[in-house]
Design a protein around this motif. Structure first.
Motif, mmCIF file in Angstrom:
data_model
loop_
_atom_site.group_PDB
_atom_site.id
_atom_site.type_symbol
_atom_site.label_atom_id
_atom_site.label_comp_id
_atom_site.label_asym_id
_atom_site.label_seq_id
_atom_site.Cartn_x
_atom_site.Cartn_y
_atom_site.Cartn_z
ATOM 1 N N ASP A 124 -10.200 -2.638 1.206
ATOM 2 C CA ASP A 124 -9.201 -2.260 0.208
ATOM 3 C C ASP A 124 -7.879 -2.893 0.630
ATOM 4 O OD1 ASP A 124 -7.924 -1.135 -1.912
ATOM 5 O OD2 ASP A 124 -8.502 0.938 -1.458
ATOM 6 N N SER A 125 -6.888 -2.868 -0.214
ATOM 7 C CA SER A 125 -5.616 -3.459 0.158
ATOM 8 C C SER A 125 -4.992 -2.677 1.307
ATOM 9 C CB SER A 125 -4.663 -3.476 -1.033
ATOM 10 O OG SER A 125 -4.233 -2.170 -1.350
ATOM 11 N N ALA A 126 -4.247 -3.392 2.143
ATOM 12 C CA ALA A 126 -3.577 -2.737 3.269
ATOM 13 C C ALA A 126 -2.602 -1.682 2.769
ATOM 14 C CB ALA A 126 -2.854 -3.783 4.109
ATOM 15 N N THR A 133 3.266 0.740 -1.362
ATOM 16 C CA THR A 133 3.053 -0.180 -2.482
ATOM 17 C C THR A 133 3.263 -1.635 -2.104
ATOM 18 O OG1 THR A 133 5.356 0.110 -3.167
ATOM 19 C CG2 THR A 133 3.715 1.569 -4.172
ATOM 20 N N ASP A 134 3.982 -1.901 -1.034
ATOM 21 C CA ASP A 134 4.288 -3.280 -0.638
ATOM 22 C C ASP A 134 3.202 -3.815 0.304
ATOM 23 O OD1 ASP A 134 6.405 -5.524 -0.440
ATOM 24 O OD2 ASP A 134 5.891 -5.073 1.656
ATOM 25 N N SER A 135 2.683 -5.015 -0.009
ATOM 26 C CA SER A 135 1.579 -5.569 0.780
ATOM 27 C C SER A 135 1.980 -5.827 2.233
ATOM 28 C CB SER A 135 1.083 -6.880 0.152
ATOM 29 O OG SER A 135 0.451 -6.647 -1.078
ATOM 30 N N PRO A 165 -2.923 -9.127 -0.467
ATOM 31 C CA PRO A 165 -3.068 -7.666 -0.418
ATOM 32 C C PRO A 165 -4.224 -7.189 0.455
ATOM 33 C CG PRO A 165 -2.494 -8.336 -2.633
ATOM 34 C CD PRO A 165 -2.716 -9.599 -1.852
ATOM 35 N N THR A 166 -5.334 -7.950 0.481
ATOM 36 C CA THR A 166 -6.518 -7.481 1.225
ATOM 37 C C THR A 166 -6.854 -8.334 2.440
ATOM 38 O OG1 THR A 166 -7.976 -8.779 -0.216
ATOM 39 C CG2 THR A 166 -7.552 -6.475 -0.845
ATOM 40 N N ALA A 185 -3.986 1.875 13.157
ATOM 41 C CA ALA A 185 -3.184 3.097 13.008
ATOM 42 C C ALA A 185 -3.686 3.971 11.867
ATOM 43 C CB ALA A 185 -1.718 2.725 12.773
ATOM 44 N N TYR A 186 -4.579 3.405 11.046
ATOM 45 C CA TYR A 186 -5.151 4.131 9.908
ATOM 46 C C TYR A 186 -6.655 3.847 9.853
ATOM 47 C CZ TYR A 186 -0.415 4.943 8.137
ATOM 48 O OH TYR A 186 0.890 5.349 7.994
ATOM 49 N N PHE A 187 -7.342 4.681 9.139
ATOM 50 C CA PHE A 187 -8.784 4.540 8.961
ATOM 51 C C PHE A 187 -9.061 3.323 8.058
ATOM 52 C CE2 PHE A 187 -12.726 5.371 6.646
ATOM 53 C CZ PHE A 187 -13.585 5.704 7.674
ATOM 54 N N ILE A 188 -9.984 2.459 8.511
ATOM 55 C CA ILE A 188 -10.381 1.270 7.748
ATOM 56 C C ILE A 188 -11.875 1.378 7.456
ATOM 57 C CG2 ILE A 188 -10.511 -1.253 7.748
ATOM 58 C CD1 ILE A 188 -8.240 -1.253 9.816
ATOM 59 N N PRO A 189 -12.263 1.586 6.185
ATOM 60 C CA PRO A 189 -13.682 1.779 5.872
ATOM 61 C C PRO A 189 -14.561 0.595 6.270
ATOM 62 C CG PRO A 189 -12.306 2.459 4.030
ATOM 63 C CD PRO A 189 -11.405 1.763 4.995
#
Length: 405
Positions: A124-126, A133-135, A165-166, A185-189
């Motif tokens: 998904d987009s970062a 909202t900003d890439s 974006p991705t 720092a975040y979950f990445i599927p």
């Protein structure tokens, strides 16, 4: 004297690249450069692809070359918060043997990986993954140490990065062989790296010490968790093996030029025959130094052929049936080491039908002057100038230059 001129040229017949994605040919060429006779180095001839093709100035300033390999690393599962993706490449020097296809001589080449990069694609987009909202902001917040343009130690920043974006394209310099870890720092599927860019550095042998020809050899690498190219336990390559196929093309020069008329040599006393005729004193020497111009970038040997019964003397004949003898001495330009060791090659006596020991250029000698001295021994002078003799003597002497040593 007849001239024998040798041109030694090697054409590199490059191996056809393998159909497998993880085989890569690396080519290097040596040709002597008259404008840089002291430059005894191979020129990398592998077309840049990947990072160095996109940023040639960055690579040129660091003497790097890069290739893009069609190897994809897929995540076997999600990337959890606080989980790292390590990148480790074979940054230490590794050796391989290259072999001359004709002479079977071997040389050692060293290679190390000096940079690594890729483009990762997110599920998904970062921005969506981090809730902005900003890439660019999304890519910067997705990892604990900012975006992937910033290399974690011990890797080094290369100054380039590109994103969508991705996706994010990055490249890091790898001065040491150790893992460089980027932490989520975040979950990445899910995510994957779509290609593998590597920069490399070569150490090649001194081409002046090599025979002309095509030298080939290979070095294998492994890819995957715990392998040479390791992106951690989660990232798995679609090919677990990479082979770099090296092709070194050595194209030497050996050329001997005589000035116009240099193939006809007249022997005279010092000061000419007239001084002897007028003075009546027997000359101590009868000889002639013949200039030639030599271009040589590799070792060579020399042989003399003539009408001889052996040894160092060649026979000259007269129409009246008389014979006399002459010896031949070789002087080479500076920069060439002879069988006597370091120092200039001066008046090296040649032997009939016998190859000299090897002469080795220390630099590329480009059309530098040398000489052949043809001189009569003292006993031949005594025979030639005995009272009552009036005659003319002639003969052929051939000097052969050969780089096949």
């Amino acid at each position: 004297m007849k001239k024998s001129t040798c041109y030694l040229g090697l054409l590199m017949a490059l191996a056809v690249p393998s159909a497998e994605a993880a085989n890569q040919e690396i080519r290097a060429l040596f040709q002597p450069d008259p404008s840089q006779p002291n430059k005894n180095a191979f020129l990398n001839k592998t077309p840049n692809s990947g990072y160095c093709a996109s940023y040639p100035g960055e690579c040129a300033s660091n003497n790097m070359f890069s290739i893009q390999l069609p190897i994809r690393f897929n995540a076997s599962r999600f990337i959890g918060v606080g989980e790292g993706i390590p990148l480790k490449v074979p940054a230490n020097w590794r050796q391989l043997t290259v072999t001359n296809a004709e002479t079977h001589e071997t040389e050692t080449v060293e290679v190390r990986i000096t940079g690594v990069g890729s483009r990762f694609i997110l599920s998904d987009s970062a921005a969506s993954l981090v809730g902005v909202t900003d890439s660019l902001e999304g890519h910067q917040k997705l990892w604990t140490s900012n975006s992937w343009v910033y290399a974690p130690a011990p890797c080094q920043y290369s100054g380039v990065g590109a994103y969508s974006p991705t996706s994010y394209r990055f490249f890091w310099k790898t001065p040491v062989e150790a893992s460089c870890v980027k932490v989520a720092a975040y979950f990445i599927p899910s995510m994957y790296f779509d290609t593998l860019d590597i920069a490399y550095e070569l150490r090649t042998p001194n081409p002046l010490d090599m025979s002309s020809g095509l030298y080939t050899g290979s070095i294998p690498y492994t890819l995957g968790p715990g392998a040479d190219f390791d992106l951690g336990a989660v990232m798995h390559p679609d090919d677990a093996n990479l082979t770099l196929d090296f092709v070194l093309d050595v194209q030497h020069t050996l050329k001997v030029d005589l000035p116009p008329g240099g193939n006809k040599v007249s022997l005279e006393p010092e000061g000419g025959w007239q001084r002897w005729i007028e003075g009546g004193r027997k000359p101590n020497r009868i000889y002639r130094d013949q200039l030639f111009y030599l271009s040589a970038s590799s070792r060579f040997k020399v042989m003399m052929l003539c009408n001889s019964t052996g040894g160092t003397r060649c026979k000259l004949f007269s129409p009246k049936g008389n014979t006399t003898e002459v010896e031949t001495y070789l002087t080479l330009p500076d920069g060439i080491i002879g069988p006597g060791g370091p120092g200039p090659v001066k008046l090296h006596k040649l032997r009939y039908n016998t190859w000299s020991s090897v002469f080795q250029p220390g630099i590329y000698v480009n059309r530098k002057a040398g000489s052949l001295r043809f001189e009569m021994p003292k006993d031949a002078i005594d025979f030639l100038l005995r009272p009552g003799l009036s005659d003319t003597f002639s003969g052929n002497i051939t000097i052969i230059w050969d780089s096949e040593v």
